[in-house]
Motif scaffolding. Structure first.
Motif, mmCIF file in Angstrom:
data_model
loop_
_atom_site.group_PDB
_atom_site.id
_atom_site.type_symbol
_atom_site.label_atom_id
_atom_site.label_comp_id
_atom_site.label_asym_id
_atom_site.label_seq_id
_atom_site.Cartn_x
_atom_site.Cartn_y
_atom_site.Cartn_z
ATOM 1 N N GLU A 150 39.900 -26.211 -23.716
ATOM 2 C CA GLU A 150 38.646 -25.248 -23.345
ATOM 3 C C GLU A 150 37.452 -25.248 -24.293
ATOM 4 O O GLU A 150 36.346 -25.361 -23.665
ATOM 5 N N ILE A 151 37.570 -25.216 -25.577
ATOM 6 C CA ILE A 151 36.589 -25.100 -26.457
ATOM 7 C C ILE A 151 35.946 -26.493 -26.641
ATOM 8 O O ILE A 151 34.450 -26.648 -26.559
ATOM 9 N N GLU A 152 36.703 -27.590 -26.709
ATOM 10 C CA GLU A 152 36.127 -28.894 -26.584
ATOM 11 C C GLU A 152 35.496 -29.225 -25.428
ATOM 12 O O GLU A 152 34.431 -30.067 -25.484
ATOM 13 N N LEU A 153 35.722 -28.730 -24.475
ATOM 14 C CA LEU A 153 35.002 -29.201 -23.262
ATOM 15 C C LEU A 153 33.505 -28.733 -22.861
ATOM 16 O O LEU A 153 32.644 -29.027 -22.151
ATOM 17 N N VAL A 154 33.385 -27.297 -23.632
ATOM 18 C CA VAL A 154 32.186 -26.655 -23.335
ATOM 19 C C VAL A 154 30.630 -27.836 -23.670
ATOM 20 O O VAL A 154 29.841 -27.721 -23.325
ATOM 21 N N SER A 155 31.055 -28.493 -24.691
ATOM 22 C CA SER A 155 29.870 -29.624 -25.264
ATOM 23 C C SER A 155 29.876 -30.694 -24.515
ATOM 24 O O SER A 155 28.996 -31.455 -24.597
ATOM 25 N N LEU A 156 30.886 -30.798 -23.648
ATOM 26 C CA LEU A 156 30.978 -32.249 -22.694
ATOM 27 C C LEU A 156 30.077 -32.297 -21.430
ATOM 28 O O LEU A 156 29.964 -31.268 -20.949
ATOM 29 N N VAL A 157 29.471 -33.397 -21.220
ATOM 30 C CA VAL A 157 28.723 -33.582 -19.945
ATOM 31 C C VAL A 157 29.764 -33.298 -18.648
ATOM 32 O O VAL A 157 30.687 -33.924 -18.871
ATOM 33 N N ALA A 158 29.020 -32.566 -17.826
ATOM 34 C CA ALA A 158 29.930 -32.466 -16.383
ATOM 35 C C ALA A 158 31.138 -31.761 -16.916
ATOM 36 O O ALA A 158 32.255 -32.191 -16.457
ATOM 37 N N ARG A 159 31.286 -30.744 -17.637
ATOM 38 C CA ARG A 159 32.650 -30.096 -17.941
ATOM 39 C C ARG A 159 33.599 -29.627 -17.161
ATOM 40 O O ARG A 159 34.517 -29.661 -17.207
ATOM 41 N N GLU A 160 32.924 -29.060 -16.037
ATOM 42 C CA GLU A 160 33.711 -28.690 -14.814
ATOM 43 C C GLU A 160 34.413 -29.854 -13.813
ATOM 44 O O GLU A 160 35.320 -29.540 -13.342
ATOM 45 N N SER A 161 33.888 -30.975 -14.038
ATOM 46 C CA SER A 161 34.392 -31.951 -13.178
ATOM 47 C C SER A 161 35.208 -33.288 -13.849
ATOM 48 O O SER A 161 35.287 -34.208 -13.284
ATOM 49 N N ARG A 162 35.502 -32.876 -15.188
ATOM 50 C CA ARG A 162 36.350 -34.138 -16.000
ATOM 51 C C ARG A 162 37.579 -34.372 -15.110
ATOM 52 O O ARG A 162 37.752 -35.829 -15.208
ATOM 53 N N LEU A 163 38.479 -33.311 -14.408
ATOM 54 C CA LEU A 163 39.464 -33.891 -13.768
ATOM 55 C C LEU A 163 39.345 -34.594 -12.305
ATOM 56 O O LEU A 163 39.780 -35.465 -12.428
ATOM 57 N N LYS A 164 38.307 -34.273 -11.896
ATOM 58 C CA LYS A 164 37.829 -34.701 -10.578
ATOM 59 C C LYS A 164 37.394 -36.226 -10.845
ATOM 60 O O LYS A 164 37.817 -37.031 -9.961
ATOM 61 N N ARG A 165 36.725 -36.554 -11.886
ATOM 62 C CA ARG A 165 36.406 -37.782 -12.105
ATOM 63 C C ARG A 165 37.713 -38.728 -12.454
ATOM 64 O O ARG A 165 37.644 -39.885 -11.898
ATOM 65 N N ALA A 166 38.510 -37.906 -13.121
ATOM 66 C CA ALA A 166 39.592 -38.878 -13.425
ATOM 67 C C ALA A 166 40.633 -39.120 -12.189
ATOM 68 O O ALA A 166 41.155 -40.136 -11.969
ATOM 69 N N PHE A 167 40.810 -37.911 -11.216
ATOM 70 C CA PHE A 167 41.264 -38.303 -10.054
ATOM 71 C C PHE A 167 40.571 -39.510 -9.073
ATOM 72 O O PHE A 167 41.130 -40.094 -8.301
ATOM 73 N N SER A 168 39.112 -39.329 -9.097
ATOM 74 C CA SER A 168 38.277 -40.444 -8.310
ATOM 75 C C SER A 168 38.734 -41.904 -9.138
ATOM 76 O O SER A 168 38.632 -42.912 -8.188
ATOM 77 N N ALA A 169 38.816 -41.986 -10.086
ATOM 78 C CA ALA A 169 39.237 -43.373 -10.860
ATOM 79 C C ALA A 169 40.680 -43.942 -10.675
ATOM 80 O O ALA A 169 40.947 -44.874 -10.588
ATOM 81 N N TYR A 170 41.189 -42.729 -10.135
ATOM 82 C CA TYR A 170 43.015 -43.006 -9.845
ATOM 83 C C TYR A 170 43.156 -43.347 -8.506
ATOM 84 O O TYR A 170 42.560 -42.530 -7.532
ATOM 85 N N ASP A 171 43.792 -44.499 -7.931
ATOM 86 C CA ASP A 171 44.186 -44.958 -6.633
ATOM 87 C C ASP A 171 45.167 -44.015 -6.293
ATOM 88 O O ASP A 171 46.526 -44.307 -6.484
ATOM 89 N N SER A 172 44.747 -43.120 -5.446
ATOM 90 C CA SER A 172 45.886 -42.055 -4.960
ATOM 91 C C SER A 172 46.423 -42.410 -3.477
ATOM 92 O O SER A 172 47.141 -41.792 -2.854
ATOM 93 N N ARG A 173 46.182 -43.629 -3.015
ATOM 94 C CA ARG A 173 46.598 -43.946 -1.649
ATOM 95 C C ARG A 173 47.837 -44.083 -1.689
ATOM 96 O O ARG A 173 48.709 -44.079 -0.558
ATOM 97 N N ASP A 174 48.672 -44.315 -2.679
ATOM 98 C CA ASP A 174 50.236 -44.679 -2.873
ATOM 99 C C ASP A 174 50.794 -43.212 -3.087
ATOM 100 O O ASP A 174 51.921 -43.065 -3.331
ATOM 101 N N LEU A 175 50.057 -42.301 -3.217
ATOM 102 C CA LEU A 175 50.762 -40.538 -3.397
ATOM 103 C C LEU A 175 50.615 -39.873 -2.221
ATOM 104 O O LEU A 175 49.656 -40.322 -1.422
#
Length: 316
Positions: A150-175
């Motif tokens: 939580e503390i480290e995320l504060v200084s990162l760009v688009a801190r609220e969307s880090r997980l969303k970006r990871a999901f976008s890069a992940y091919d979830s069609r087989d889930l």
């Protein structure tokens, strides 16, 4: 999850046939699977095929109030869905890592975890581990490193969307499902989960002050929906820790149903010693004691969730 990807048609072929008592292909011919089928037989649904969603459902299991059954719900719904042919990924976003423990993940100090995805941009695919003895189920574990995220995320760009970006890069069609176990807070980790998902599942315990704090959660969901994720909806509310011997539990259940209406699953999860014991053995109650009342309740809740998927898609 390298090497674990199977086309949806192949996975569907391994689901049980309607009206048969057979399992889910040879991978499911295990004592655990047989016990699970015995539990379903007790419900009169042995061999039942559960529907699979048209596309992957990403759900956050959230409630900032502690002790309401978030982790227990996440783990047991995931196992039940996987046992019925759905392909499920659990993302443990709680620094306590209880979901990881319950799914048999080894949580060594130098282990790679969801922390390395959020803070160091490691691919989700490289972090997902198969859950022992449960085909079709994977887990991205949490380690103690996540406590400082939580503390480290504060200084990162688009801190609220880090997980969303990871999901976008992940091919979830087989889930079929991604279930996110949120921490008991409304901080950046929970916000990341809500930005990354489309649905929120709220567990509410049938006890005094059950709705205390839920109002703040609903306000936060509306804020995320307004500013960060317009697709976000509360799709499911699950009543947990129900004790049919008390009048209070019935009153709370009635109050929750009056407030949330059809969002509340018909199935209620009873208080159960087996449900409480299972995590200490590194298992879900679905694998620890499949014939227990707690396991049967979670099986019914997962079934209801799976069958609701069709109407949810139709109403969108």
């Amino acid at each position: 999850m390298s090497g674990a990807h199977v086309p949806r048609e192949t996975a569907l072929a391994n689901t049980p046939s309607e009206g048969t008592g057979e399992g889910f292909g040879s991978d499911f011919d295990t004592p655990i699977a047989r016990a699970a089928r015995a539990a379903m037989s007790a419900r009169g649904r042995a061999g039942e095929t559960w529907p699979r969603p048209e596309r992957c459902r990403v759900m956050s299991v959230a409630n900032q109030k502690g002790g309401v059954g978030k982790t227990t719900t996440t783990v047991n719904l995931a196992v039940a869905l996987a046992m019925h042919g759905n392909r499920v990924l659990v993302v443990d976003l709680d620094p306590q890592g209880n979901a990881s423990t319950a799914l048999g993940m080894e949580r060594m100090q130098d282990a790679r975890s969801i922390y390395h995805c959020l803070v160091e941009d490691e691919e989700l695919r490289e972090l997902a581990q198969p859950v022992p003895e449960v085909p079709n189920l994977w887990c991205v574990p949490a380690t103690i490193d996540l406590a400082g995220a939580e503390i480290e995320l504060v200084s990162l760009v688009a801190r609220e969307s880090r997980l969303k970006r990871a999901f976008s890069a992940y091919d979830s069609r087989d889930l079929d499902y991604i279930l996110i176990d949120c921490p008991p807070s409304l901080g950046l980790l929970t916000v990341n989960a809500m930005v990354a998902c489309e649905e929120v599942l709220i567990p509410i315990q049938c006890e005094y002050y059950a709705l205390e704090g839920v109002g703040q959660l609903l306000r936060n969901i509306e804020l995320v929906k307004s500013h960060l994720n317009p697709e976000l909806v509360i799709s499911t509310v699950l009543l947990t820790m129900y004790d049919g011997r008390t009048r209070l539990a019935s009153q709370v259940a009635e109050e929750v149903r009056g407030h949330f209406g059809d969002l509340v699953l018909k199935t209620m999860i009873p208080r159960s010693v087996r449900v409480s014991e299972a995590p200490s053995y590194g298992q879900s109650v679905m694998t620890y004691d499949p014939a227990s009342t707690g396991a049967m309740a979670y099986m019914d809740a997962a079934r209801e969730l799976a069958f609701r998927a069709q109407s949810l898609v139709e109403n969108r």
